[in-house]
Design an enzyme around this catalytic site. Structure first.
Site, short mmCIF file in Angstrom:
data_model
loop_
_atom_site.label_atom_id
_atom_site.label_comp_id
_atom_site.label_asym_id
_atom_site.label_seq_id
_atom_site.Cartn_x
_atom_site.Cartn_y
_atom_site.Cartn_z
N CYS A 1 0.87 -1.11 -0.01
CA CYS A 1 0.04 -0.01 -0.01
C CYS A 1 0.81 1.34 -0.04
O CYS A 1 1.64 1.70 -0.99
CB CYS A 1 -1.01 0.05 1.27
SG CYS A 1 -2.56 1.17 0.89
N HIS B 1 -3.63 -5.17 0.80
CA HIS B 1 -3.26 -5.72 2.13
C HIS B 1 -2.97 -7.11 2.28
O HIS B 1 -4.13 -7.67 2.64
CB HIS B 1 -4.00 -4.91 3.15
CG HIS B 1 -3.62 -3.36 3.44
ND1 HIS B 1 -2.85 -2.88 4.32
CD2 HIS B 1 -4.20 -2.54 2.58
CE1 HIS B 1 -2.60 -1.78 4.07
NE2 HIS B 1 -3.67 -1.27 3.08
N GLU C 1 -1.22 -8.73 4.14
CA GLU C 1 -0.98 -8.98 5.44
C GLU C 1 -2.19 -9.40 6.22
O GLU C 1 -2.10 -10.00 7.18
CB GLU C 1 -0.09 -7.97 6.02
CG GLU C 1 -0.58 -6.92 6.69
CD GLU C 1 -1.25 -5.91 5.77
OE1 GLU C 1 -2.10 -5.11 5.93
OE2 GLU C 1 -1.04 -6.01 4.49
#
Length: 255
Positions: free
Chosen positions: A114, A221, A223
């Protein structure tokens, strides 16, 4: 027991109850740890020196530039700030620009997420849309309202370009990814190769051309619960392998 590869994770500079603080959201650290890596936070200062950057990165096996609620300062790519662009972190900007250069010079596995993607693009000479939703023909890529599960849920399709880094990591031409960003890539830096795009043509992933190690940046994202999403899992597995390989090279060099 083998030592886990050491991965530096850039911090954000925020004020907490009147105290300037260096912060990293747990989801980044937890994801790295879950994939066999040892994350360490890298503090940020606007006046950081080249010697300090070298000291911060000298023993690392990888580097992660995370997402953030702040934006890269537009003066970094010779633009005027627009009204929608209200959150800055100049301390982080300074360190991020230096870290990109050092990581590529040292063949340090590099993952940008990001804001981290945007930092890599700007560091290499690209520019950004400060408000993608204002651009004709572009989707509104900002996060939806709701709880975390809603905000991080897959939001749009992703077309993966064949023959690239992402295509080698993930067995598929299409995926769906989350979307929680206002800024996005306008002019892609000459040193980057497009890896994937959104339905509106916005560049969603890029790799560093000619990089001798893992050097990938994504706009979404991965993660967020990577073990439950095949593409996110593939990215972290590939990154972990690269960090392990880098650790092995450092070990051999020290013998």
């Amino acid at each position: 027991m083998p030592t886990r590869p050491l991965v530096g994770v850039i911090a954000c500079r925020r004020e907490v109850e009147g105290h300037p603080s260096h912060m990293v959201t747990d989801k980044y650290l937890s994801a790295l740890r879950d994939y066999g890596l040892a994350p360490v936070m890298l503090p940020v200062w606007e006046d950081i020196s080249p010697a300090e950057v070298a000291a911060l990165t000298g023993r690392l096996d990888g580097l992660v530039l995370t997402g953030s609620h702040t934006n890269v300062a537009p003066q970094r790519y010779a633009a005027e700030r627009i009204p929608e662009n209200t959150r800055a972190d100049h301390d982080r900007d300074s360190l991020a620009m230096a870290l990109v250069s050092v990581a590529l010079e040292r063949d340090l596995p590099l993952l940008g997420i990001c804001r981290g993607f945007q930092e890599i693009n700007v560091a290499l000479g690209g520019s950004l849309y400060q408000a993608v939703q204002n651009q004709p023909g572009k989707l509104d890529h900002r996060e939806p309202e709701g709880d975390k599960a809603s905000r991080y849920a897959p939001a749009h399709d992703l077309a993966i370009r064949p023959g690239g880094v992402l295509a080698r990591l993930f067995d598929g031409e299409q995926a769906r990814v989350n979307s929680l960003h206002q800024q996005g890539v306008d002019r892609l830096a000459e040193g980057l190769r497009i890896e994937a795009v959104a339905p509106d043509g916005l560049v969603e992933a890029a790799s560093v051309t000619g990089a001798r190690s893992f050097a990938l940046a994504v706009q979404w994202h991965p993660e967020w619960q990577p073990g439950t999403h095949a593409l996110y899992d593939a990215i972290f597995r590939g990154y972990a392998r690269a960090c392990e390989a880098h650790q092995g090279q450092l070990t051999e060099a020290s013998i």
